[in-house]
Write a protein that holds these residues in place. Sequence first.
Motif, PDB file in Angstrom:
ATOM      1  N   ARG A 181      49.505  48.960  44.394  1.00 42.60           N
ATOM      2  CA  ARG A 181      49.296  47.527  44.713  1.00 42.60           C
ATOM      3  C   ARG A 181      47.954  47.050  44.163  1.00 42.60           C
ATOM      4  N   ALA A 182      46.918  47.891  44.266  1.00 43.48           N
ATOM      5  CA  ALA A 182      45.584  47.472  43.794  1.00 43.48           C
ATOM      6  C   ALA A 182      45.607  47.179  42.293  1.00 43.48           C
ATOM      7  N   VAL A 183      46.219  48.069  41.507  1.00 43.16           N
ATOM      8  CA  VAL A 183      46.238  47.803  40.064  1.00 43.16           C
ATOM      9  C   VAL A 183      47.184  46.642  39.724  1.00 43.16           C
ATOM     10  N   PHE A 184      48.264  46.534  40.495  1.00 47.81           N
ATOM     11  CA  PHE A 184      49.189  45.406  40.257  1.00 47.81           C
ATOM     12  C   PHE A 184      48.419  44.091  40.366  1.00 47.81           C
ATOM     13  N   LYS A 185      47.560  43.989  41.387  1.00 50.52           N
ATOM     14  CA  LYS A 185      46.780  42.752  41.569  1.00 50.52           C
ATOM     15  C   LYS A 185      45.812  42.559  40.399  1.00 50.52           C
ATOM     16  N   GLU A 186      45.139  43.648  40.058  1.00 50.52           N
ATOM     17  CA  GLU A 186      44.143  43.555  38.969  1.00 50.52           C
ATOM     18  C   GLU A 186      44.806  43.077  37.668  1.00 50.52           C
ATOM     19  N   TYR A 187      45.957  43.670  37.331  1.00 49.57           N
ATOM     20  CA  TYR A 187      46.614  43.327  36.060  1.00 49.57           C
ATOM     21  C   TYR A 187      47.224  41.926  36.125  1.00 49.57           C
ATOM     22  N   THR A 188      47.772  41.564  37.299  1.00 54.30           N
ATOM     23  CA  THR A 188      48.345  40.217  37.432  1.00 54.30           C
ATOM     24  C   THR A 188      47.248  39.174  37.242  1.00 54.30           C
ATOM     25  N   HIS A 203      59.307  42.470  45.186  1.00 57.10           N
ATOM     26  CA  HIS A 203      59.831  41.970  46.467  1.00 57.10           C
ATOM     27  C   HIS A 203      58.796  42.155  47.558  1.00 57.10           C
ATOM     28  N   ASP A 204      57.617  42.541  47.179  1.00 57.21           N
ATOM     29  CA  ASP A 204      56.578  42.974  48.120  1.00 57.21           C
ATOM     30  C   ASP A 204      55.780  41.754  48.609  1.00 57.21           C
ATOM     31  N   ASP A 205      55.921  41.447  49.914  1.00 59.00           N
ATOM     32  CA  ASP A 205      55.249  40.257  50.467  1.00 59.00           C
ATOM     33  C   ASP A 205      53.738  40.289  50.251  1.00 59.00           C
ATOM     34  N   TRP A 210      49.504  37.542  47.917  1.00 59.05           N
ATOM     35  CA  TRP A 210      48.243  37.666  47.172  1.00 59.05           C
ATOM     36  C   TRP A 210      48.285  36.763  45.924  1.00 59.05           C
ATOM     37  N   THR A 211      49.418  36.770  45.218  1.00 57.82           N
ATOM     38  CA  THR A 211      49.529  35.959  43.990  1.00 57.82           C
ATOM     39  C   THR A 211      49.350  34.468  44.306  1.00 57.82           C
ATOM     40  N   ARG A 216      45.992  29.768  43.862  1.00 57.98           N
ATOM     41  CA  ARG A 216      45.377  28.597  44.519  1.00 57.98           C
ATOM     42  C   ARG A 216      43.869  28.597  44.313  1.00 57.98           C
ATOM     43  N   GLU A 217      43.245  29.763  44.603  1.00 55.69           N
ATOM     44  CA  GLU A 217      41.773  29.835  44.542  1.00 55.69           C
ATOM     45  C   GLU A 217      41.237  29.691  43.115  1.00 55.69           C
ATOM     46  N   ASN A 218      42.067  29.999  42.138  1.00 52.98           N
ATOM     47  CA  ASN A 218      41.595  29.946  40.744  1.00 52.98           C
ATOM     48  C   ASN A 218      42.192  28.773  39.961  1.00 52.98           C
ATOM     49  N   ASP A 219      42.726  27.807  40.699  1.00 52.31           N
ATOM     50  CA  ASP A 219      43.295  26.598  40.084  1.00 52.31           C
ATOM     51  C   ASP A 219      44.326  26.902  39.006  1.00 52.31           C
TER      52      ASP A 219
END
Length: 283
Positions: A181-188, A203-205, A210-211, A216-219
Motif C-alpha cells: 500500500r505504501a508504494v502504491f500511494k507513492e507511485y500513484t 478495490h481497497d478502500d 487516500w487517492t 483534493r489536497e493537491n488540486d
Amino acid sequence: MRLPFFFARRFVAGESFSQAAPEVTALNNKGIAATLDLLGENVKDKAIAEETTREYCDLLEGIRDRKLNATISIKLTMMGLDIDDHFCRKNLFVLLDKAKELDQFVRIDMEGSDYVQRTLDIYRDARSKYGRHVGIVIQAYLHRTRDDIAQLADENADVRICKGAYKEPPSIALQNMPDIRAVFKEYTAELLKKTDYTRIATHDDLLIDWTKSYARENDIPKDRFEFQMLYGLRLNTCEALVEEGYNVRVYVPYGTMWVPYFTRRLRERKENIWFILSTMFKK
Ligand code: FDA
C-alpha cells in the motif's frame, strides 16, 4: 476435467462477446465505462496468436457497432510473447492499426515478472508509433517498479497502476500489504503529478480514500484520473464513486479460457470463494 462456466460467472461476464456486451451496456447506463478482456494467456501456437489478434480486432469493431463506452485490455502472451518478441510485436501492431482506424484504445495488461521487461519494450515501440492509442499496466509490488514508474511518468505514459496479481518471490516483489500500500500511494502520487491521466485499479478502500484526499489536497481535478475495478466486485462502490463525480471503469473479462483469471481472483481474497459459493445457491 473442465469446470463448468457456472462457477466463474460471478467474475466473468460470459463466454462470448454477445454475452458480455449487455453487461457492458448495463454498466454504461450507470455512468461506468468498461475495458473488455478476451480471456486467455500463454498461447504457444502461431496460428492461435494470429487468430486471437483477429478476434481482438473484431472486438474493437463490436464495441463500435454496439456503441459501447469501452476500450480493450490485452495480454501479450495471447499474441505470441511466448513464441517470439518480433512476432508478438507484429500482431500487436496489426491490432493497433485497427485501434487507430477506429480511434480506440488498447491497454497492455502486465503479466508475471518474467515478462515485464519485454512487455515494457514492446509497449514503448507501440507508444512511439501509436501514441495515445496504447497504454500499459504497472504492478506496485515489484521492486523494479520504482525505476519503471519514474521513467513512465517522465514519458507521460497512460498507466494503470495495480498492486500485482501474480505469485512472486521476495527477491522480486514486496510480500506484505502495508508495504505494498505504501508504494502504491507513492507511485500513484507520482503519476497524478506528472502524467495527463492516471488509472487507479484497486478495490481497497484505504487506497481509494487516500487517492481522493491526495487529489483534493493537491488540486488535481476529478477528470484527470479514474478508478478501475473488476467485473463482479464492489459495484455499489463504483456507483457511489460515479455519484461523487469520479470517473470509473470496470474491467470486464469474457471468453472460454477463464480458468487462470478465475484462479487468481480466488487466490487474492478468500472472501471471493464465498461469493462463488453464494452464487451456487442463487438462480
Ligand atoms: P486486495 O485484494 O488487496 O484487498 C485489499 C482490501 O480491499 C481488502 O482487505 C478489503 O478491505 C478491500 N477489498 C478488496 N476486494 C474487496 C471486495 N470485493 N469487497 C469489499 N472490499 C474489498 N494485476 C496484474 O498483475 N496485472 C494486471 O494487468 C492487472 N490488471 C487489473 C485491472 C483492474 C481493473 C484491477 C481492479 C486489478 C487488476 N490487477 C492486475 C489485479 C491487481 O493487481 C490485484 O491483484 C487486485 O486488484 C487485488 O488487489 P486490490 O487492491 O484490489 O484489493
